[in-house]
Design a protein around this motif. Structure first.
Motif, mmCIF file in Angstrom:
data_model
loop_
_atom_site.group_PDB
_atom_site.id
_atom_site.type_symbol
_atom_site.label_atom_id
_atom_site.label_comp_id
_atom_site.label_asym_id
_atom_site.label_seq_id
_atom_site.Cartn_x
_atom_site.Cartn_y
_atom_site.Cartn_z
ATOM 1 N N PHE A 154 0.687 -1.164 0.139
ATOM 2 C CA PHE A 154 0.078 0.120 -0.095
ATOM 3 C C PHE A 154 0.957 1.376 -0.098
ATOM 4 O O PHE A 154 0.228 2.322 0.317
ATOM 5 C CB PHE A 154 -1.090 -0.066 1.260
ATOM 6 N N LYS A 155 2.174 1.247 -0.120
ATOM 7 C CA LYS A 155 3.036 2.210 -0.099
ATOM 8 C C LYS A 155 2.995 3.020 1.213
ATOM 9 O O LYS A 155 2.977 4.036 1.399
ATOM 10 C CB LYS A 155 3.082 3.212 -1.164
ATOM 11 N N ALA A 156 2.742 2.170 2.189
ATOM 12 C CA ALA A 156 2.513 2.850 3.462
ATOM 13 C C ALA A 156 3.669 2.602 4.227
ATOM 14 O O ALA A 156 4.215 1.530 4.505
ATOM 15 C CB ALA A 156 1.356 2.377 4.219
ATOM 16 N N PRO A 157 4.611 4.100 4.745
ATOM 17 C CA PRO A 157 5.776 3.772 5.252
ATOM 18 C C PRO A 157 5.599 3.309 6.885
ATOM 19 O O PRO A 157 4.570 3.032 7.297
ATOM 20 C CB PRO A 157 6.024 5.251 5.499
ATOM 21 N N LYS A 158 6.847 2.551 7.433
ATOM 22 C CA LYS A 158 6.679 2.502 8.724
ATOM 23 C C LYS A 158 6.676 3.479 9.617
ATOM 24 O O LYS A 158 7.224 4.717 9.315
ATOM 25 C CB LYS A 158 8.237 1.789 8.985
ATOM 26 N N LEU A 159 5.814 3.334 10.860
ATOM 27 C CA LEU A 159 5.441 4.539 11.752
ATOM 28 C C LEU A 159 6.400 4.110 13.092
ATOM 29 O O LEU A 159 6.622 5.182 13.786
ATOM 30 C CB LEU A 159 4.107 4.675 11.971
ATOM 31 N N ALA A 160 6.296 2.902 13.393
ATOM 32 C CA ALA A 160 7.055 2.419 14.616
ATOM 33 C C ALA A 160 8.332 3.149 14.806
ATOM 34 O O ALA A 160 9.079 3.162 13.719
ATOM 35 C CB ALA A 160 6.872 1.115 14.627
ATOM 36 N N GLY A 161 8.619 3.632 15.899
ATOM 37 C CA GLY A 161 10.044 3.929 16.103
ATOM 38 C C GLY A 161 10.153 5.364 15.869
ATOM 39 O O GLY A 161 11.327 6.104 16.221
ATOM 40 N N GLN A 162 9.363 6.060 14.877
ATOM 41 C CA GLN A 162 9.642 7.315 14.586
ATOM 42 C C GLN A 162 9.389 8.335 15.555
ATOM 43 O O GLN A 162 8.335 7.959 16.709
ATOM 44 C CB GLN A 162 8.553 7.672 13.300
ATOM 45 N N ASP A 163 9.841 9.583 15.814
ATOM 46 C CA ASP A 163 9.613 10.490 16.783
ATOM 47 C C ASP A 163 8.135 11.077 16.782
ATOM 48 O O ASP A 163 7.477 11.567 15.725
ATOM 49 C CB ASP A 163 10.402 11.823 16.297
ATOM 50 N N PRO A 164 7.324 10.653 17.883
ATOM 51 C CA PRO A 164 5.846 11.057 17.860
ATOM 52 C C PRO A 164 5.694 12.305 17.596
ATOM 53 O O PRO A 164 4.443 12.871 16.929
ATOM 54 C CB PRO A 164 5.590 10.777 19.479
ATOM 55 N N GLN A 165 6.691 13.357 17.919
ATOM 56 C CA GLN A 165 6.215 14.717 17.574
ATOM 57 C C GLN A 165 6.239 14.781 15.834
ATOM 58 O O GLN A 165 5.326 15.697 15.602
ATOM 59 C CB GLN A 165 7.476 15.769 18.068
ATOM 60 N N TYR A 166 6.953 14.375 15.445
ATOM 61 C CA TYR A 166 7.131 14.357 13.782
ATOM 62 C C TYR A 166 5.942 13.804 13.314
ATOM 63 O O TYR A 166 5.207 14.384 12.649
ATOM 64 C CB TYR A 166 8.518 13.555 13.352
ATOM 65 N N LEU A 167 5.361 12.615 13.961
ATOM 66 C CA LEU A 167 4.144 11.790 13.359
ATOM 67 C C LEU A 167 2.958 12.875 13.519
ATOM 68 O O LEU A 167 2.134 12.881 12.756
ATOM 69 C CB LEU A 167 4.085 10.602 14.029
ATOM 70 N N LEU A 168 2.808 13.367 14.827
ATOM 71 C CA LEU A 168 1.721 14.403 15.111
ATOM 72 C C LEU A 168 1.908 15.561 14.122
ATOM 73 O O LEU A 168 0.846 15.963 13.503
ATOM 74 C CB LEU A 168 1.750 14.972 16.476
ATOM 75 N N ARG A 169 2.965 16.217 13.699
ATOM 76 C CA ARG A 169 3.185 17.282 12.763
ATOM 77 C C ARG A 169 2.807 16.994 11.275
ATOM 78 O O ARG A 169 1.840 17.694 10.829
ATOM 79 C CB ARG A 169 4.349 17.635 12.988
ATOM 80 N N GLN A 170 3.265 15.605 10.981
ATOM 81 C CA GLN A 170 2.863 15.179 9.549
ATOM 82 C C GLN A 170 1.170 15.280 9.574
ATOM 83 O O GLN A 170 0.527 15.457 8.466
ATOM 84 C CB GLN A 170 3.579 13.959 9.333
#
Ligand code: HEC
Ligand code: HEC
Length: 206
Positions: A146-162
């Motif tokens: 699905f062309k969906a990136p990995k999210l685990a391990g990523q900076d939570p602040q970065y995820l929220l901003r995206q």
């Protein structure tokens, strides 16, 4: 502090321009420019808002670099963080050089950036599986189909901003950005309260 940072950046850009002859070292040499923000081992740098690259799929990293370079991402004037990335993506105009760079990034050990986010794990798990897991995988490990990136391990602040960027039409609006547009639709189907718990759940995955 800032001066040291920019000094390092200029120095590493110079090193990159020298183009050390050894083929095997080329990815590493190119990466010196990136490491000023993304860290020596691709671990990211929360203070500079730079996400981790270690452990991420190479095809996803490649797409994002291409999107930054061709204004499919960070094309909105409000995207101040994305704009920081653009000149560096534009520098990577040689496909062979990018290939070497991605294979070097691929050699990094996956990291887990622990943020300070708090939430309800049980609710987060429930919302995540219902609204995100089908594409990003049950443990947020990503899914190439699905062309969906990995999210685990990523900076939570970065995820929220995206996610906020997708919601506000800062990312995922260009008509050629098929997957970004898809993700923007998903981001608009989640409330702030759900999101807090979802990102907390993601931050608890490996
Ligand atoms: C001046 C700091 C800086 C430098 C140098 C830099 N980046 Fe970035 N990069 C960022 C920031 C900040 C973001 C996050 C942008 C956002 O919030 O949308 C980012 C995002 C990215 C992303 C998107 C990640 C994702 O999960 O979507 C990739 C891929 C990336 N950078 C690769 C690189 C590579 C490769 C280099 C070296 C050629 C590099 N960057 C150099 C600051 C930098
Ligand atoms: C229909 C499939 C689908 C669903 C459902 C989905 N996503 Fe995505 N998501 C994607 C795709 C594809 C991308 C890559 C988009 C791009 O290239 O910009 C993405 C990108 C992201 C990003 C950016 C990651 C980065 O490194 O920059 C975040 C964060 C994200 N999704 C979170 C979520 C969350 C949280 C949910 C649930 C509320 C969710 N997604 C639901 C497909 C999906």
């Amino acid at each position: 502090m800032k001066q040291i940072f920019w000094g390092k950046l200029i120095l590493s850009s110079l090193i990159m321009m020298l183009h050390f002859p050894s083929f095997a070292d080329q990815g590493k040499t190119t990466y010196q420019t990136c490491s000023a923000c993304h860290g020596e081992q691709g671990q990211g740098n929360s203070a500079l808002n730079a996400p981790s690259l270690a452990g991420q799929f190479d095809w996803y990293l490649q797409t994002q670099i291409e999107h930054f370079a061709s204004d499919l991402r960070a094309n909105d004037p409000r995207d101040t963080h994305g704009k920081m990335m653009v000149p560096f993506a534009k520098q990577l105009s040689d496909p062979e050089q990018t290939k070497q760079l991605l294979s070097y990034i691929n050699s990094f050990e996956a990291v887990s950036v622990k943020g300070t986010i708090k939430g309800d794990l049980k609710n987060g798990s429930r919302y995540y599986q219902a609204k995100c897991g089908a594409c990003h995988g049950g443990e947020a490990q990503g899914n190439p189909t699905f062309k969906a990136p990995k999210l685990a391990g990523q900076d939570p602040q970065y995820l929220l901003r995206q996610i906020a960027n997708y919601q506000q039409g800062i990312r995922g609006t260009h008509q050629d950005d098929k997957y970004g547009r898809q993700m923007a639709m998903m981001a608009n189907a989640v409330s702030d309260k759900e999101l807090q718990d979802i990102v907390f759940f993601i931050s608890e995955q490996q």
